[in-house]
Write an enzyme that holds these catalytic residues in place. Structure first.
Site, short mmCIF file in Angstrom:
data_model
loop_
_atom_site.label_atom_id
_atom_site.label_comp_id
_atom_site.label_asym_id
_atom_site.label_seq_id
_atom_site.Cartn_x
_atom_site.Cartn_y
_atom_site.Cartn_z
N GLU A 185 -3.87 -9.74 2.19
CA GLU A 185 -3.39 -9.68 3.57
C GLU A 185 -3.39 -8.28 4.16
O GLU A 185 -3.34 -8.12 5.39
CB GLU A 185 -1.96 -10.27 3.67
CG GLU A 185 -0.87 -9.46 2.98
CD GLU A 185 -0.70 -9.76 1.49
OE1 GLU A 185 0.38 -9.47 0.97
OE2 GLU A 185 -1.65 -10.28 0.86
N HIS A 235 -3.44 -7.91 -3.05
CA HIS A 235 -2.93 -8.41 -1.75
C HIS A 235 -4.09 -8.58 -0.76
O HIS A 235 -4.61 -7.60 -0.24
CB HIS A 235 -1.90 -7.43 -1.18
CG HIS A 235 -0.60 -7.44 -1.90
ND1 HIS A 235 0.43 -8.30 -1.57
CD2 HIS A 235 -0.16 -6.72 -2.96
CE1 HIS A 235 1.45 -8.10 -2.39
NE2 HIS A 235 1.12 -7.15 -3.24
N CYS A 239 -0.05 -11.82 -6.02
CA CYS A 239 0.72 -10.78 -6.72
C CYS A 239 1.85 -11.42 -7.55
O CYS A 239 1.59 -12.01 -8.58
CB CYS A 239 1.24 -9.74 -5.73
SG CYS A 239 1.82 -8.22 -6.55
#
Length: 505
Positions: free
Chosen positions: A164, A162, A74
């Site tokens: 994660e 993202h 990001c």
């Protein structure tokens, strides 16, 4: 190394990497380690900043980029583009939420086993309009042309989504592709390996010195105690302090349980000392500071009784440190202080040892299982260090503590009896600083209100409220109001973290 630019998701990156059996550390962008030799890969986190802002984090990556495998996430991806010949500009629409990869360079190891249509999660208001001159496009979505790219002739990758977060369905696989297939890391960091390495380090660091450890009865301090006992045996002196703010009968019950674990434990009843010092104080942070200060004073008193004690051990874990000291001193916001984090006063000449300080809660439990600690102890809900002090909103009195202990006991025992305890990550009751009107018999009452709280979580960084059965909540409400004098109203907290914290103070 995960370089933290202040993203709320930085800790999630660390968790995903740990789940791949690799050790990682979060470092603030403005405190880069001088020696980078021990790091085999670097991940740049997201950030609330725009790379176009004058206040934007701007570290010198000259010792990393092109020398160590690097992944920008990001803000990290925009940073690599913005400062290396590309162009970042405001997006016409805020790119936030679910998206799907519409095209992928499937022959690149970064996207091994990832197919077009894979769902990802976007969260940015800027977008990469032009890639750096030496970049190669790897993936796009419907709205984001430059969703992923790499820099040619170096192991530098960047993604605007993202990996994660839960909503990026193949995020863990993408991280694995980068860390294993591109950076060449080995997946060897397991609970067994942690125990073996940590025990060896503790033996080397502590030697024959005596260590004092404050036991709380919780998972963290118990695992820390067994780990230290494995390393230094009889040199560990455990102290379990009754601060007057424990659960009902907890002081006696926990001491009895520790007797069967082979630990050298001394119980110290300092409840009057804590409660007297807290009298009249209603500020949450000041209550924490008072408890932390007396906790240290009690240990100082007990330390003098253990001849030649040189260390104070604590069960501090990674989320404590992240929430308290802003991601190792970095840009993330501090949420609240924890009484067991930070230095000791100068007059207390003990060094601190924190064997679990780099672990998340679920990792602590896995280490505990490796140490063969009973499931009953490892499955115990987290309980805050300041105890019921931060579940009694406002000032604390002995009467309020007694009321909340009874309410809490009914609630926790009820969860066990209904088979719900293990389905909940943490539960407890809050005594609110309000009185409400009620009717008991033919009489009007004006008594206290309590709130019940039950959440599901993995590590306490985020949490959702648990949808407990209505029949159970009805039973708890009736039992609490009928059996606890002074309470005439029970409510259930349906707030998630964020925006609410798990505790009310």
């Amino acid at each position: 190394m995960i370089l933290d630019f202040g993203s709320q998701y930085t800790q999630l990156i660390a968790r995903r990497v740990r789940e791949l059996n690799m050790f990682c550390e979060i470092k603030p962008y403005n405190h880069l380690p001088e020696d980078l030799a021990e790091y085999k890969a670097v991940i740049l986190s997201g950030s609330p900043y725009s790379v176009r802002s004058e206040e934007a984090p701007h570290p010198d990556l000259s010792k990393i980029k092109g020398k160590i495998p690097l992944l920008g996430v990001c803000y990290g991806a925009q940073y690599l583009a913005h400062f290396h010949g590309g162009m970042v500009a405001p997006s016409n629409t805020r790119e936030y939420g679910r998206a799907r990869l519409s095209s992928i360079q499937e022959n690149d190891p970064f996207f091994k086993s990832i197919k077009p249509g894979s769902q990802v999660w976007m969260s940015h208001s800027d977008t990469i309009k032009e890639l750096p001159p030496n970049a190669e496009l790897l993936a796009s979505t419907h709205d984001v042309q430059n969703a992923a790219y790499k820099l040619k002739d170096e192991k530098t990758y960047a993604i605007q989504f993202h990996p994660e977060v839960y909503h990026t369905k193949d995020g863990k696989k993408i991280l694995e592709n980068f860390l294993v297939h591109i950076a060449g890391l080995e997946q060897t960091w397991t609970p067994d390996a942690f125990v073996e390495t940590t025990v060896a380090e503790l033996k080397k660091e502590i030697g024959d010195d005596k260590v004092i450890l404050g036991l709380s009865g919780g998972v963290d301090s118990t695992v820390a105690a067994v780990l230290l006992h494995k390393a230094i045996g009889k040199h560990l002196h455990c102290i379990f302090v009754n601060n007057g703010l424990l659960r009902k009968n907890e002081f006696e019950e926990v001491l009895d349980q520790y007797k069967h674990m082979g630990l050298n434990v001394k119980g110290v009843d300092a409840s009057a000392r804590f409660l007297d010092a807290l009298a009249g104080e209603d500020d949450p942070e000041k209550k924490r500071k008072i408890i932390g200060g007396i906790f240290i004073d009690v240990f100082d008193d007990e330390a003098h009784l253990v001849e030649d004690a040189k260390w104070l051990a604590q069960g501090t874990i990674y989320p404590d440190r992240i929430e308290s000291v802003s991601a190792s001193g970095g840009p993330s916001a501090t949420i609240k202080s924890h009484h067991n984090v930070g230095g000791l006063p100068d007059y207390m000449k003990l060094n601190i040892v924190e064997p679990l300080k780099m672990l998340f809660k679920d990792e602590v439990r896995r280490v505990g299982a490796t140490l063969e600690i009973a499931d009953e102890r490892l499955g115990r809900h987290p309980f805050p260090g300041p105890g019921l002090a931060i579940r009694i909103l406002g000032d604390i009195t002995r009467e309020k503590v007694a009321i909340l202990q009874e309410v809490d006991a009914i609630f926790i025992n009820g969860l066990r009896e209904w088979g719900l305890y293990d389905k909940v990550w943490q539960a407890g009751a809050m005594l609110l600083p309000v009185h409400s009107v009620g009717v008991m018999g033919d009489e009007r009452t004006y008594e206290k209100c309590v709130a019940l709280r039950a959440v599901e979580s993995t590590d306490g960084m985020t949490a959702d409220w648990v949808n407990l059965p209505y029949e159970f909540l009805q039973k708890m409400s009736n039992e609490i109001i009928n059996k606890v004098p002074g309470v005439n109203r029970v409510v259930y907290d349906i707030s998630s973290k964020p925006p609410a914290t798990i505790e009310w103070e």
